[in-house]
Design an enzyme around this catalytic site. Structure first.
Site, PDB file in Angstrom:
ATOM      1  CG  PHE A 166     -22.052 -14.200   2.944  1.00  0.00           C
ATOM      2  CD1 PHE A 166     -22.964 -15.148   3.417  1.00  0.00           C
ATOM      3  CD2 PHE A 166     -22.222 -13.751   1.637  1.00  0.00           C
ATOM      4  CE1 PHE A 166     -23.984 -15.631   2.619  1.00  0.00           C
ATOM      5  CE2 PHE A 166     -23.239 -14.231   0.826  1.00  0.00           C
ATOM      6  CZ  PHE A 166     -24.116 -15.175   1.323  1.00  0.00           C
ATOM      7  CE  LYS A 190     -12.304  -7.967   3.530  1.00  0.00           C
ATOM      8  NZ  LYS A 190     -13.755  -8.085   3.872  1.00  0.00           N
ATOM      9  CD  GLU A 193     -18.288  -6.942   4.019  1.00  0.00           C
ATOM     10  OE1 GLU A 193     -17.323  -7.720   3.903  1.00  0.00           O
ATOM     11  OE2 GLU A 193     -19.002  -6.594   3.060  1.00  0.00           O
ATOM     12  CB  SER A 243     -19.375 -12.324  -6.246  1.00  0.00           C
ATOM     13  OG  SER A 243     -18.693 -11.114  -6.004  1.00  0.00           O
ATOM     14  CB  CYS A 298     -19.482 -21.663  -4.168  1.00  0.00           C
ATOM     15  SG  CYS A 298     -18.423 -22.838  -3.368  1.00  0.00           S
ATOM     16  CD  GLU A 399     -23.196 -17.258  -7.434  1.00  0.00           C
ATOM     17  OE1 GLU A 399     -22.655 -16.142  -7.462  1.00  0.00           O
ATOM     18  OE2 GLU A 399     -22.682 -18.256  -6.893  1.00  0.00           O
TER      19      GLU A 399
HETATM   20  P1  NAD Z   1     -18.281 -10.964  -2.359  1.00  0.00           P
HETATM   21  O1  NAD Z   1     -17.547 -11.067  -3.648  1.00  0.00           O
HETATM   22  O2  NAD Z   1     -19.296  -9.904  -2.198  1.00  0.00           O
HETATM   23  O3  NAD Z   1     -17.251 -10.766  -1.153  1.00  0.00           O
HETATM   24  C1  NAD Z   1     -16.125 -11.588  -0.978  1.00  0.00           C
HETATM   25  C2  NAD Z   1     -15.037 -10.794  -0.271  1.00  0.00           C
HETATM   26  O4  NAD Z   1     -14.658  -9.691  -1.095  1.00  0.00           O
HETATM   27  C3  NAD Z   1     -15.475 -10.217   1.072  1.00  0.00           C
HETATM   28  O5  NAD Z   1     -14.417 -10.324   1.981  1.00  0.00           O
HETATM   29  C4  NAD Z   1     -15.781  -8.768   0.733  1.00  0.00           C
HETATM   30  O6  NAD Z   1     -15.573  -7.891   1.816  1.00  0.00           O
HETATM   31  C5  NAD Z   1     -14.810  -8.462  -0.389  1.00  0.00           C
HETATM   32  N1  NAD Z   1     -15.336  -7.471  -1.337  1.00  0.00           N
HETATM   33  C6  NAD Z   1     -16.621  -7.279  -1.686  1.00  0.00           C
HETATM   34  N2  NAD Z   1     -16.717  -6.257  -2.568  1.00  0.00           N
HETATM   35  C7  NAD Z   1     -15.468  -5.807  -2.792  1.00  0.00           C
HETATM   36  C8  NAD Z   1     -14.914  -4.776  -3.613  1.00  0.00           C
HETATM   37  N3  NAD Z   1     -15.689  -4.010  -4.386  1.00  0.00           N
HETATM   38  N4  NAD Z   1     -13.587  -4.598  -3.610  1.00  0.00           N
HETATM   39  C9  NAD Z   1     -12.799  -5.374  -2.842  1.00  0.00           C
HETATM   40  N5  NAD Z   1     -13.263  -6.348  -2.034  1.00  0.00           N
HETATM   41  C10 NAD Z   1     -14.576  -6.579  -2.007  1.00  0.00           C
HETATM   42  O7  NAD Z   1     -18.909 -12.423  -2.082  1.00  0.00           O
HETATM   43  P2  NAD Z   1     -19.893 -12.841  -0.922  1.00  0.00           P
HETATM   44  O8  NAD Z   1     -21.230 -12.259  -1.205  1.00  0.00           O
HETATM   45  O9  NAD Z   1     -19.284 -12.629   0.401  1.00  0.00           O
HETATM   46  O10 NAD Z   1     -19.932 -14.431  -1.162  1.00  0.00           O
HETATM   47  C11 NAD Z   1     -20.816 -15.062  -2.050  1.00  0.00           C
HETATM   48  C12 NAD Z   1     -20.147 -15.321  -3.373  1.00  0.00           C
HETATM   49  O11 NAD Z   1     -18.986 -16.111  -3.182  1.00  0.00           O
HETATM   50  C13 NAD Z   1     -21.014 -16.125  -4.334  1.00  0.00           C
HETATM   51  O12 NAD Z   1     -20.861 -15.579  -5.619  1.00  0.00           O
HETATM   52  C14 NAD Z   1     -20.414 -17.521  -4.272  1.00  0.00           C
HETATM   53  O13 NAD Z   1     -20.613 -18.325  -5.416  1.00  0.00           O
HETATM   54  C15 NAD Z   1     -18.986 -17.211  -4.087  1.00  0.00           C
HETATM   55  N6  NAD Z   1     -18.269 -18.339  -3.525  1.00  0.00           N
HETATM   56  C16 NAD Z   1     -17.469 -19.050  -4.361  1.00  0.00           C
HETATM   57  C17 NAD Z   1     -16.790 -20.148  -3.880  1.00  0.00           C
HETATM   58  C18 NAD Z   1     -15.907 -20.946  -4.772  1.00  0.00           C
HETATM   59  O14 NAD Z   1     -15.232 -21.799  -4.255  1.00  0.00           O
HETATM   60  N7  NAD Z   1     -15.868 -20.716  -6.059  1.00  0.00           N
HETATM   61  C19 NAD Z   1     -16.914 -20.509  -2.525  1.00  0.00           C
HETATM   62  C20 NAD Z   1     -17.730 -19.745  -1.697  1.00  0.00           C
HETATM   63  C21 NAD Z   1     -18.399 -18.655  -2.217  1.00  0.00           C
END
Ligand code: NAD
Length: 514
Positions: A166, A190, A193, A243, A298, A399
């Site tokens: 997000f 994808k 959401e 994450s 991040c 985090e």
């Molecule tokens: P998230 O892991 O909740 O979601 C990321 C994606 O995975 C979304 O599209 C979501 O719909 C999908 N997703 C979520 N739960 C899922 C599941 N159980 N099964 C399959 N798909 C699933 O992350 P977020 O809250 O959207 O973003 C924040 C996180 O992203 C933080 O931890 C941040 O550090 C990390 N991030 C990392 C970087 C990097 O470059 N390392 C960059 C940006 C964000």
């Protein structure tokens, strides 16, 4: 993840009257048919502003089928034509950067200047991808044996997918699709959401730029859509940013299904401040990097590691800067920090203040005291500063991903280095010092993928690659830049001979080169 609405009874899908964000398949918006959808909030007001379709397995499979069908023609499109389209995409995104940024502010909540910054960093990736003729050049060795030449070419993989978080709803998709499609792959996005509108807006710009239908598709949703991608035999590779627990799941499931996967996870980025650092400069940098985008980056600095006697003046300098930060809705002129993404996330971030204090940390600034925290329906939290944090505390181990800066005090450089290297994450880090030798030693010693020397947020430019170490990245290749090109292509080596038929003979020996 966002709460998933129960499937409505037939005909009730649009009953709320809210705008529905649809999938983008084969060059057009396609209304969801699964009956499942999720809310999209305006984080500044707390209201559900829109709804987004959640794909079923069949709907995700249909997008993959379309992308698979579009692949042979796109792959065969000349490099020069693909380059022309990449230039047009770049120019259209540039031209419409305010509109893209407005989508980000409306659904993510980030302030306009920050949203424009996100678009600018995404644009760099589109610009890099316009160099695809040069990037796809292979190698050639003439006369490796008598009359024999060897050359290497790089070819696209097929259908590739990107699953994005997000916090950068425009930039992270651009990290992925720019290089993926320039290399000749077709793409399924994808998006998160929670803020899905920017992805469909970008899809429209790609179409306007002349990208053939089916080359870029957007499928909205949750785990159902993600699992369809991870299990589909026609998806060759998956890029993920999100994450750490989900990154690990994506990597393990994707690779178990034979796919190439790069999965970037969470972070806890430390900024070491050595005793010789310029305190005002270090404090300005830490405050900017900790609270920009409400800490939902991040590469945000989440821990300041104060070495030796720099701690007291540094914490005073940090504290002094906090009341001046202007918090408000992202679209309001002058706002420097907006709300968090959801109420649930805001409350989770705030809970670390409670747990930090109960485990012995000193709360030097409490974001819950900000007027918008108590009086607004938006998901606001003011800026918080936790001093005297130690590695056992929950607020340090996790985090937080919000506007909370922690200070860990250590006696010397070896303890600072050990703290960073013992942390489970290894995304970004920074060192602030006037001593070039100390900075160089840190660059040599530290187990982190991206290092800043007097630079708090060292996000590599698009012609290098982005990626952390340890639990911040699963997979072999970092994202975008040269490693992105490697990720979205595979090498093929050709050994060729154009013999003079007069010299032909039978020889059962192993091929020799000398
Ligand atoms: P998230 O892991 O909740 O979601 C990321 C994606 O995975 C979304 O599209 C979501 O719909 C999908 N997703 C979520 N739960 C899922 C599941 N159980 N099964 C399959 N798909 C699933 O992350 P977020 O809250 O959207 O973003 C924040 C996180 O992203 C933080 O931890 C941040 O550090 C990390 N991030 C990392 C970087 C990097 O470059 N390392 C960059 C940006 C964000």
């Amino acid at each position: 993840m966002t709460h998933v609405a129960e499937p409505p009874a037939a005909g009730e899908g649009q009953a709320t009257g809210l705008e529905r964000i649809n999938h983008w398949i084969n060059g057009a918006r396609v209304a969801g048919s699964s009956g499942r959808h999720g809310p999209v909030y305006n984080p500044a007001t707390g209201e559900v502003a829109r709804e987004v379709d959640f794909a079923s397995t069949d709907e995700a499979n249909e997008a993959i089928r379309v992308a698979h069908e579009a692949y042979p023609a796109w792959r065969a499109t000349s490099i020069s034509k693909r380059t022309e389209i990449m230039f047009r995409i770049r120019n259209l995104v540039e031209q419409h950067r305010e509109e893209v940024a407005a989508h980000l502010t409306r659904e993510h909540g980030k302030v306009r200047t920050d949203a424009l910054g996100e678009v600018a960093r995404g644009l760099e990736n589109l610009e890099f991808a316009t160099g695809i003729p040069h990037l796809l050049k292979g190698g050639f060795s003439e006369q490796v044996s008598s009359g024999i030449d060897v050359y290497q070419i790089r070819q696209p993989l097929g259908v590739v997918a990107g699953i994005t978080p997000f916090n950068f709803p425009a930039m992270v998709p651009m990290w992925m699709f720019a290089n993926a499609i320039a290399c000749g792959n077709t793409f399924i996005l994808k998006p998160s959401e929670k803020d899905p509108s920017a992805s469909v807006y970008l899809a429209e710009l790609l179409k306007e730029a002349g990208l053939p239908d089916g080359v870029f598709n957007v499928v909205h949703g949750d785990k159902v859509a993600v699992d369809a991608i991870l299990h589909h035999p026609d998806v060759a590779a998956v890029s993920f940013v999100g994450s750490t627990p989900i990154a690990r799941y994506i990597y393990e499931t994707g690779t178990a299904n034979g796919k190439r996967v790069q999965a970037l996870g969470g972070a806890k980025n430390h900024m070491i401040v050595l005793p010789d650092a310029d305190i005002d400069m270090a404090a300005d940098a830490a405050v900017s990097a900790a609270y920009g985008s409400a800490g939902e980056r991040c590469m945000a600095i989440s821990v300041v590691v104060a070495v030796g006697d720099v701690a007291d003046p540094l914490v005073d300098a940090l504290e002094e800067r906090l009341p001046k930060i202007k918090i408000g809705p992202g679209h309001e002129e002058g706002s420097e920090m907006g709300p968090l993404i959801t109420k649930e996330h805001r409350d989770k971030v705030a809970s670390y203040l409670e747990s930090g204090v109960s485990q012995g940390a000193t709360l030097r600034a409490d974001g819950r005291r900000h007027v918008l925290y108590s009086e607004s329906q938006g998901f606001f939290l003011g800026v918080s500063l936790l001093d005297n944090v130690t590695p056992e505390m929950e607020c340090y181990r996790n985090e937080i991903f919000g506007p909370v800066l922690e200070v860990v005090r250590v006696p010397d450089y070896p303890s600072a280095l050990a703290l960073v290297n013992d942390n489970q994450y290894g995304n970004g880090t920074a060192i602030f010092t006037r001593d070039g030798g100390a900075a160089r030693q840190y660059q040599f010693d530290v187990n982190v993928g991206m290092v800043g020397i007097n630079v708090p947020i060292p996000v590599p430019v698009a012609y290098y690659s982005f990626g952390g170490w340890k639990a911040s990245l699963f997979g072999d290749l970092h994202m975008y830049g040269p490693e992105g090109i490697q990720f979205y292509t595979r090498g093929k080596v050709v050994t060729a001979r154009w013999p003079d038929p007069g010299t032909s003979s039978v020889d059962l020996g192993f091929p020799r080169t000398r």
